[in-house]
Design a protein around this motif. Structure first.
Motif, mmCIF file in Angstrom:
data_model
loop_
_atom_site.group_PDB
_atom_site.id
_atom_site.type_symbol
_atom_site.label_atom_id
_atom_site.label_comp_id
_atom_site.label_asym_id
_atom_site.label_seq_id
_atom_site.Cartn_x
_atom_site.Cartn_y
_atom_site.Cartn_z
ATOM 1 N N SER A 10 38.690 -37.896 57.237
ATOM 2 C CA SER A 10 37.833 -38.724 56.374
ATOM 3 C C SER A 10 36.466 -38.923 57.017
ATOM 4 N N GLN A 45 32.830 -37.812 55.447
ATOM 5 C CA GLN A 45 31.704 -38.727 55.257
ATOM 6 C C GLN A 45 30.460 -38.270 56.019
ATOM 7 N N GLN A 61 27.936 -33.472 53.417
ATOM 8 C CA GLN A 61 28.400 -32.817 52.187
ATOM 9 C C GLN A 61 28.271 -31.301 52.289
#
Length: 358
Positions: free
Chosen positions: A86, A90, A93
């Protein structure tokens, strides 16, 4: 070419303190001065930064690899806990950057392992392990000693703490080791019960209850029948009874030598080790009954904590669980170190004996 990678930055400027290892062992630790950085390239500004949360070391039996893997998935960003995947998602992209960050996870894991090994290889972890083994051995012996004994478990709720001699008992509950109720009674102290966070008993609840002095003969006789009386913190419960007898001039022939403190066993088995900076020694914190029950028996605490009967039954079940742990363990008593054999004043013989010991 994309050279994004996960990096462990350690800005600690002092060696690891023993008392910090002790805290991490029982409670886990958010490490100050250590960060995980998602870096797009060497020298460039970090994409994302996170702190590390070490889980309680004992929960993983001080296994460095298991602790490191769990730590890798306990990354902290502003108190939010994220898995490493995760965190990477974050960070960017750009899939190519994320792909390179994922490829560097193994290297980061090794760096975290090296960090965790500072904790797991500390002498403090040996102290904790030794104490847990000693506790199991004591319980193993206790299981043998309690066999075929009449055992009662007691809990008391009162108007104030036991160190106040004016405190009055307002609930007394007794069960056997199997949790079967032997006594469960509210008592009217003769005055309004002050608010107390230790229990939920109100003045209205005891309005029609008897006074304890009227029930004392039955209470005293029941407890005298027991070979062993268990309680979670025996000192306070015994004090309540003794102070009641003295204050109300009642017979008191209970032998404190027959009382066993379940809190003392749970403290040695799961209590947190701490350093007393003023007295300069290690000590073990006594866990609350609810915490000891849930950690040792690995299930939620039953009933209402600080209801005397619920607490007495939980104490009995906790003691049974600990006795089983001791009985089923293969822990043996430590061998007493043999005294050094006397060696003659011959220097060569002394040197040979010393080398042989090594």
């Amino acid at each position: 070419m994309n050279s994004a990678q996960l990096i462990l930055i350690d800005k600690r400027n002092q060696p690891l303190k023993d008392y910090i290892v002790a805290v991490a062992a029982s409670d886990g630790l958010d490490i100050k001065g250590v960060q995980v950085i998602a870096s797009p390239a060497k020298g460039e500004k970090a994409l994302l930064t996170a702190g590390l949360r070490i889980p309680p070391l004992e929960d993983f039996d001080f296994d460095t690899q298991k602790i490191a893997q769990h730590t890798l998935d306990q990354l902290l960003i502003n108190e939010e806990v994220l898995s490493c995947d995760s965190f990477i998602a974050q960070a960017s992209q750009d899939e190519s950057i994320c792909d390179n960050l994922r490829k560097s996870k193994h290297k980061l894991a090794l760096a975290i392992e090296a960090l965790i090994s500072e904790f797991t290889q500390s002498s403090v972890t040996d102290l904790i392990r030794d104490n847990r083994n000693d506790a199991l051995y004591k319980l193993k012996q206790q299981a043998k000693e309690l066999k075929n004994k009449t055992i009662l478990c007691l809990d008391i709720e009162a108007t104030d703490i036991s160190t106040n001699p004016e405190a009055d008992i307002i609930q007394l509950s007794v069960c056997d080791l199997e949790g079967h109720e032997k006594l469960n009674q509210l008592y009217n102290p003769g005055y309004p019960i002050p608010p107390n966070e230790k229990h939920t008993i109100t003045t209205e609840m005891v309005a029609d209850a008897p006074k304890i002095e009227d029930c004392w003969p039955d209470i005293h006789a029941l407890l005298q029948q027991a070979d062993i009386i268990l309680a979670y913190s025996t000192e306070s419960d015994f004090s309540y009874l003794k102070n009641t007898a003295e204050k109300k001039q009642l017979p008191f022939e209970l032998d404190y030598g027959k009382w066993l403190d379940v809190a003392e066993f749970s403290k040695e088995l799961v209590g947190a080790m701490r350093w007393h900076s003023e007295r300069m020694h290690w000590f073990w914190k006594t866990p609350k009954l609810t915490i000891a029950y849930e950690r040792i028996l690995n299930k939620p605490f039953p009933g209402d904590a600080h209801d005397a009967l619920a607490d007495a039954r939980a104490t009995a079940e906790l003691m049974q669980g600990m006795l089983k742990l001791g009985a089923n363990s293969d822990i043996k008593a430590k061998e007493t170190p043999k005294a050094d054999a006397k060696v003659s004043n011959n220097l060569f013989a002394m040197a040979f004996a010393k080398a042989k010991k090594k």
